[in-house]
Design an enzyme around this catalytic site. Structure first.
Site, PDB file in Angstrom:
ATOM      1  CE1 TYR A 155      -4.029   2.031   0.451  1.00 18.95           C
ATOM      2  CE2 TYR A 155      -2.766   3.176   2.137  1.00 18.95           C
ATOM      3  CZ  TYR A 155      -3.865   3.095   1.318  1.00 18.95           C
ATOM      4  OH  TYR A 155      -4.813   4.098   1.346  1.00 18.95           O
ATOM      5  CE  LYS A 159      -3.631   4.749  -1.891  1.00 21.49           C
ATOM      6  NZ  LYS A 159      -4.691   5.242  -2.800  1.00 21.49           N
TER       7      LYS A 159
END
Length: 269
Positions: A155, A159
């Site tokens: 994640y 990002k």
């Protein structure tokens, strides 16, 4: 207030995406909602139409460029040219273990959804926006882009990469009337965040209304001077930032990814 906007929201079947889609419809926008299945989108589409707004559901896996391109074409055929796109679709590390213990396929699925997904959407919508000389894109980003957690390696990697991609595109796009933003909602209570181990027992969630207001401000063109900057809707008053500090932020090159030099003699400083 009525938004004269045609919007596309990805990952709109539930959670934050659904809230954003319904909020925009309530403000008078025409809204296309994108998700993996038509069945999952039926409730949010019904809610959009109940406001009196025009809406359409389009189905695609955001990692599939051909499916995304077709979905965008269907949305624009039904509602007209897109003025606003909200890249919300995303996955999180569900195993919550260090990188070397993760399932490789799941790890890449998170990265692909969170990075390839917005990239595919952008490829499908940007040419039309540039041809019209107008458009706004919001990437739902995260503080994980800046401060990682060992148990969320996919994640945070995705990002951070999304933030860098935006950094590469935002300047040239703004010169042609298209504005790109990376906006973190903060820890907002959704099905996804509530299931994360790091948030177990959390009660002091950020107010979801702040991210909804931020998306509205983007749609209204109130914060165009902040395009390309990382914005935290849970903490920032982005309208105030744009009105009072945009020049200062630009001059200091603030709210962008940088290496921090180890000292004055650092050649990379």
């Amino acid at each position: 207030m009525t938004l004269g906007t045609t919007a596309l929201v990805t990952g709109a079947a539930r959670g934050l995406g659904r809230s954003i889609a319904e909020h925009l419809a309530g403000q008078g926008a025409s809204v296309a909602v994108l998700g993996r299945t038509a069945e999952s989108l039926e409730p949010v589409l019904a809610a959009i139409r109940a406001t009196g707004a025009r809406g359409i559901a389009v189905v695609a896996d955001v990692t599939d460029l051909s499916a995304v391109t077709a979905a965008v074409a269907d949305a624009e055929a039904a509602l007209g040219p897109l003025d606003l796109v909200v890249n919300n679709a995303g996955l999180i590390d569900d195993s919550e273990v260090p990188f070397w213990e993760t399932d490789p396929d799941r790890w890449w699925a998170v990265v692909e959804t969170n990075l390839r997904g917005p990239a595919n959407i952008d490829r499908a919508v940007i040419p039309g926006m540039l041809a019209r000389g107008r458009g706004r894109i919001v990437n739902i980003n995260s503080g994980f882009a800046l401060r990682t957690d060992p148990n969320y390696s996919a994640y945070s990697t995705s990002k951070a990469a999304l933030l860098r991609l935006s950094d590469a595109m935002a300047g040239p796009l703004a010169e042609r009337g298209v504005y790109l933003f990376d906006v973190s909602p903060g820890a907002v209570a959704t099905d996804m965040t509530a299931g994360m181990a790091m948030f177990e027992g959390k009660s002091d969630w950020y107010d979801k209304q702040r991210i909804l207001a931020a998306v509205t401000a983007v749609a209204e063109g109130k914060v165009d001077t902040l395009a390309g900057r990382f914005l935290h809707a849970g903490k920032d008053d982005i309208v105030k930032l744009a009105a009072e500090r945009a020049d200062d932020i630009a001059e200091r090159d603030a709210r962008r990814l940088h290496l921090r030099p180890y000292g004055d003699d650092d050649p990379e400083g």
